[in-house]
Design a protein around this motif. Structure first.
Motif, PDB file in Angstrom:
ATOM      1  N   VAL A 111     -45.858 -21.801  26.679  1.00  0.00           N
ATOM      2  CA  VAL A 111     -47.212 -21.979  26.157  1.00  0.00           C
ATOM      3  C   VAL A 111     -47.710 -23.380  26.484  1.00  0.00           C
ATOM      4  O   VAL A 111     -46.934 -24.246  26.879  1.00  0.00           O
ATOM      5  N   ARG A 112     -48.993 -23.574  26.272  1.00  0.00           N
ATOM      6  CA  ARG A 112     -49.612 -24.876  26.490  1.00  0.00           C
ATOM      7  C   ARG A 112     -49.911 -25.547  25.147  1.00  0.00           C
ATOM      8  O   ARG A 112     -49.948 -24.877  24.116  1.00  0.00           O
ATOM      9  N   PRO A 113     -50.126 -26.861  25.156  1.00  0.00           N
ATOM     10  CA  PRO A 113     -50.479 -27.558  23.917  1.00  0.00           C
ATOM     11  C   PRO A 113     -51.660 -26.883  23.229  1.00  0.00           C
ATOM     12  O   PRO A 113     -52.621 -26.463  23.874  1.00  0.00           O
ATOM     13  N   GLY A 114     -51.565 -26.781  21.911  1.00  0.00           N
ATOM     14  CA  GLY A 114     -52.594 -26.123  21.124  1.00  0.00           C
ATOM     15  C   GLY A 114     -52.311 -24.666  20.850  1.00  0.00           C
ATOM     16  O   GLY A 114     -52.998 -24.038  20.058  1.00  0.00           O
ATOM     17  N   ALA A 115     -51.300 -24.106  21.522  1.00  0.00           N
ATOM     18  CA  ALA A 115     -50.978 -22.695  21.335  1.00  0.00           C
ATOM     19  C   ALA A 115     -49.514 -22.495  20.923  1.00  0.00           C
ATOM     20  O   ALA A 115     -48.981 -21.398  21.048  1.00  0.00           O
ATOM     21  N   VAL A 116     -48.865 -23.549  20.449  1.00  0.00           N
ATOM     22  CA  VAL A 116     -47.460 -23.431  20.041  1.00  0.00           C
ATOM     23  C   VAL A 116     -47.389 -22.472  18.846  1.00  0.00           C
ATOM     24  O   VAL A 116     -48.211 -22.548  17.931  1.00  0.00           O
ATOM     25  N   THR A 117     -46.424 -21.592  18.875  1.00  0.00           N
ATOM     26  CA  THR A 117     -46.326 -20.494  17.919  1.00  0.00           C
ATOM     27  C   THR A 117     -44.878 -20.017  17.843  1.00  0.00           C
ATOM     28  O   THR A 117     -44.155 -20.108  18.832  1.00  0.00           O
ATOM     29  N   PRO A 118     -44.463 -19.483  16.699  1.00  0.00           N
ATOM     30  CA  PRO A 118     -43.113 -18.909  16.651  1.00  0.00           C
ATOM     31  C   PRO A 118     -42.955 -17.714  17.597  1.00  0.00           C
ATOM     32  O   PRO A 118     -41.850 -17.401  18.025  1.00  0.00           O
ATOM     33  N   LEU A 119     -44.063 -17.084  17.955  1.00  0.00           N
ATOM     34  CA  LEU A 119     -43.992 -15.969  18.899  1.00  0.00           C
ATOM     35  C   LEU A 119     -43.562 -16.438  20.288  1.00  0.00           C
ATOM     36  O   LEU A 119     -43.102 -15.634  21.104  1.00  0.00           O
TER      37      LEU A 119
END
Length: 175
Positions: A111-119
């Motif tokens: 992912v890219r910065p701003g979209a970090v997620t446990p998924l």
């Protein structure tokens, strides 16, 4: 490149592919499309209340961290929880922690910065990312999170989120 849906084809695993996997596994979610949300403050401006059908909702923030030995960590916390990186690194006995670079974030979590997620552990579990999750998740009925891009949010029941982690062999360490 941005962390938006139109750029998702440049990710190792696209948001659309992730949503298809969730559907294929019978994991239910509600999908919301919105302007890009890069911070907790952005999300607080548009996301719904803390209850959904009378049930508790957990909103999260996510930190991609690295230590001096270049080991990778994903830390998912209740959105208003404060964490001291120095204390956290000492607690884990890994030394000083710092935020990982955008390039490493893409390489290890997809992912890219701003979209970090446990998924993003759908990628991270294959790259040995160590995953820590706030035990507040265990009390929530619903969890809101980005599906690998930051102009979408999904709401999933806690049980479905935990099933997802089992399916991808991502074992959260509860904090």
């Amino acid at each position: 490149m941005n962390a938006f849906s139109p750029d998702q084809s440049s990710l190792p695993f696209s948001s659309d592919e992730l949503l298809e996997v969730l559907r294929g596994w019978g994991l239910e979610y509600d999908l919301y499309s919105h302007c890009p949300l890069k911070t907790v403050e952005d999300a607080k401006m548009i996301e719904p209340t803390t209850f959904r059908d009378g049930k508790a909702v957990l909103r999260i923030k996510n930190l991609y961290l690295r230590d001096k030995k270049k080991r990778n960590y994903l830390v998912t916390l209740e959105q208003d929880r404060v964490i001291d990186l120095k204390d956290f690194g000492a607690k884990l006995k890994v030394g000083n922690l710092s935020f990982g670079s955008p390039g490493r974030l893409l390489e290890f979590l997809g992912v890219r910065p701003g979209a970090v997620t446990p998924l993003a552990m759908i990628n991270g579990s294959r790259h040995g990312v160590r995953f820590f999750m706030d035990d507040a998740l265990l009390l929530a009925d619903w969890i809101y999170m980005h599906p690998l891009v930051n102009d979408r949010t999904i709401a999933m029941k806690r049980a479905d989120v935990l099933t997802f982690f089992e399916r991808i062999n991502a074992k959260p360490e509860w904090i």
